[in-house]
Design a protein around this motif. Structure first.
Motif, PDB file in Angstrom:
ATOM      1  N   PRO A   1       0.795  -1.231   0.000  1.00  0.00           N
ATOM      2  CA  PRO A   1       0.000   0.000   0.000  1.00  0.00           C
ATOM      3  C   PRO A   1       0.828   1.282   0.000  1.00  0.00           C
ATOM      4  O   PRO A   1       0.338   2.330  -0.436  1.00  0.00           O
ATOM      5  N   GLU A   2       2.082   1.243   0.454  1.00  0.00           N
ATOM      6  CA  GLU A   2       2.908   2.448   0.482  1.00  0.00           C
ATOM      7  C   GLU A   2       3.777   2.602  -0.760  1.00  0.00           C
ATOM      8  O   GLU A   2       4.571   3.530  -0.855  1.00  0.00           O
ATOM      9  N   LEU A   3       3.625   1.706  -1.729  1.00  0.00           N
ATOM     10  CA  LEU A   3       4.433   1.776  -2.937  1.00  0.00           C
ATOM     11  C   LEU A   3       4.003   2.950  -3.811  1.00  0.00           C
ATOM     12  O   LEU A   3       2.812   3.130  -4.056  1.00  0.00           O
ATOM     13  N   PRO A   4       4.945   3.767  -4.298  1.00  0.00           N
ATOM     14  CA  PRO A   4       4.575   4.831  -5.238  1.00  0.00           C
ATOM     15  C   PRO A   4       3.955   4.230  -6.498  1.00  0.00           C
ATOM     16  O   PRO A   4       4.460   3.258  -7.045  1.00  0.00           O
ATOM     17  N   LEU A   5       2.860   4.817  -6.945  1.00  0.00           N
ATOM     18  CA  LEU A   5       2.163   4.316  -8.117  1.00  0.00           C
ATOM     19  C   LEU A   5       2.560   5.099  -9.356  1.00  0.00           C
ATOM     20  O   LEU A   5       3.054   6.222  -9.255  1.00  0.00           O
TER      21      LEU A   5
END
Length: 266
Positions: free
Chosen positions: A246-250
């Motif tokens: 969920p904290e991964l840059p998209l």
């Protein structure tokens, strides 16, 4: 009639009542209520506001019992998302953080920005996901080469990738390659890549994926399904499912108004 007439501004920041239809019969009410309130808090809807609903407010709003609303609030309080005190209304101190920076890390063709570590979790020829089988023109239940990989940077999980390839393609990969390179790098070293197509969706990942990402069962996740084509005839080389932390840059996409197509920006 204007929209202001049809939808007048609320006179109070407190949520409206009569939301019982938001909750369904298939999941325990206190779990649904907890998830609903948690989603509001994580979305920043209670930043700087007073009047966070109490037990009676929630029971009336959602048509649940007092004990159901109390347990939902107690769980939020244990997680630090609300602060409760005897004789005073609960408040939410949570302020959503800034989105992670450093640009997208979904797939790159060189080592710049690549995760520091790749850990193969499972490798071999076995029954593939039905969607992957159909992508290769096979019937569900077919066996294909597969590799489930954990991607990490500085010891923190970024994503888990599930690669599916024809056995003759996957058999060429060495364990050293799987531990040190992204799969697209490996494939581009052996084939001319002609197309990479991606679709995004919300998904419910397997326990194996959740364990390696370190996320709870009720945490929403974004999944990308990527199809890599190449070779002389542009055949499908790989079907891969990426489950992002969920904290991964998209990816930062931009819409070309002339063509109506979205493309990733630099």
């Amino acid at each position: 009639m204007t929209w202001q007439d049809a939808f007048p501004a609320p006179s109070s920041p407190r949520p409206g009542k009569g939301d019982a239809d938001v909750l369904g019969p298939d999941v325990p009410m206190q779990v649904q209520l907890y998830r609903q309130l948690r989603a509001e808090i994580l979305d920043g809807l209670w930043v700087g506001r007073t009047g966070f609903p109490g037990e009676r407010d929630l029971a009336e709003r959602y048509g649940v019992s007092l004990i159901t609303s109390r347990r939902a609030l107690e769980r939020l309080a244990r997680e630090g998302l609300v602060v409760r005190g005897r004789g005073r209304r609960a408040t939410s101190p949570y302020v959503p953080p800034e989105p992670p920076g450093n640009g997208p890390v979904w797939f790159v063709l060189d080592s710049k920005g690549s995760p520091d570590a790749f850990q193969p979790l499972r490798v071999g020829i076995e029954t593939a996901p039905a969607e992957a089988c159909r992508a290769f023109g096979l019937t569900p239940g077919s066996a294909l080469w597969q590799c489930v990989q954990s991607h990490e940077r500085e010891g923190k999980p970024l994503l888990v990738s599930h690669h599916v390839q024809a056995p003759e393609v996957g058999a060429r990969h060495t364990l050293e390659e799987l531990r040190t390179q992204q799969m697209l790098q490996i494939l581009s070293g052996r084939y001319e890549i002609t197309a990479v197509r991606r679709s995004l969706r919300a998904d419910n990942p397997s326990p194996l994926v959740r364990r390696h990402l370190g996320i709870a069962p009720d945490t929403p996740v974004l999944t990308a399904v990527i199809r890599v084509h190449g070779g002389p005839s542009g055949e499908l080389l790989e079907w891969v499912r990426l489950t992002a932390h969920p904290e991964l840059p998209l990816p930062d996409d931009a819409l070309d108004l002339a063509t109506g197509r979205w493309s990733q920006t630099d």
